[in-house]
Design a protein around this motif. Structure first.
Motif, PDB file in Angstrom:
ATOM      1  N   GLY A 134      -2.871  -1.996  -3.294  1.00 19.92           N
ATOM      2  CA  GLY A 134      -1.953  -2.361  -2.219  1.00 19.92           C
ATOM      3  C   GLY A 134      -2.420  -3.583  -1.456  1.00 19.92           C
TER       4      GLY A 134
ATOM      5  N   GLY B 204       0.368   1.491  -3.756  1.00 26.60           N
ATOM      6  CA  GLY B 204      -1.058   1.793  -3.628  1.00 26.60           C
ATOM      7  C   GLY B 204      -1.423   3.025  -4.436  1.00 26.60           C
TER       8      GLY B 204
ATOM      9  N   THR C 120       0.830  -1.208   0.000  1.00 21.41           N
ATOM     10  CA  THR C 120       0.000   0.000   0.000  1.00 21.41           C
ATOM     11  C   THR C 120       0.861   1.253   0.000  1.00 21.41           C
TER      12      THR C 120
END
Length: 214
Positions: free
Chosen positions: A156, A78, A74
């Motif tokens: 993510g 992400g 993430t």
């Protein structure tokens, strides 16, 4: 994912499977973090510092592998455009991965390929870059961790389970059937892969640059 036409069109039951872990087995070390370094460039170390509490918690076994991986992914990719990341993955496979390969593991892979065995890459690292590498090195199939995508961006998050530990056995049997273990081989450098190694007819653990039958 099945890669070779011979496994896709007509699997021959007399041909054994050989299952290979990737990081530390076919490479000198982990490849996820070098990949993320390649993707993010100069922002890699600031992002790594931001993640230090999560990474320390993982090392101390306070959080599980999949939870830590989602935090890392993430932070690094992400909300990143999939096309951009796929392009970076291709560059990583071509320019960086060749320098990370472990001769001992690659020699064992070539040995099984020369014998005509079905060679399958089974890894917790992302399919995002491993699928291209596996095709390049003529694997018959690949089972790796898949990443979730929404609206053309990586979230993510993982898509399904992290392909780690017992989950590798589940993925293998779902893709190839429980009978694939007959006369099979499996290779890893990690005790986390004991479920896979113990299911195989012959499971080998890498120790001091040699594969030892367990």
């Amino acid at each position: 994912m099945i890669l070779s036409e011979r496994l896709q069109s007509f699997r021959q039951p007399e041909i054994p499977f050989a299952f290979f872990d990737f990081d530390g087995t076919l490479t000198h070390s982990d490849t996820l973090m070098p990949f993320l370094h390649h993707v993010t460039g100069v922002s890699y170390y600031p992002k790594l510092m931001k993640l230090s509490p999560i990474l320390l918690a993982y090392v101390a076994k306070f959080i599980q592998n999949d939870v830590a991986k989602e935090h890392v992914l993430t932070e690094f990719i992400g909300q990143s455009d999939t096309h951009q990341i796929f392009q970076a993955a291709c560059e990583f496979v071509m320019k960086k991965l060749p320098n990370l390969l472990l001769p001992t593991g690659m020699e064992k892979l070539h040995e099984h390929q020369n014998l005509g065995h079905y060679c399958i890459l089974v890894s917790a690292s992302p399919e995002l870059y491993l699928s291209k590498w596996a095709q390049q090195h003529q694997f018959d199939g690949i089972l790796a961790t898949q990443l979730a995508v929404e609206s053309g961006q990586f979230t993510g998050k993982l898509l399904g389970k992290n392909c780690f530990g017992a989950a590798k056995v589940e993925r293998i049997e779902t893709e190839y059937g429980a009978d694939c273990w007959q006369n099979s081989f499996a290779y890893s450098d990690s005790l986390s892969d004991l479920p896979m190694l113990q299911c195989a007819s012959k499971g080998f653990l890498l120790r001091k640059n040699q594969f030892v039958l367990i």
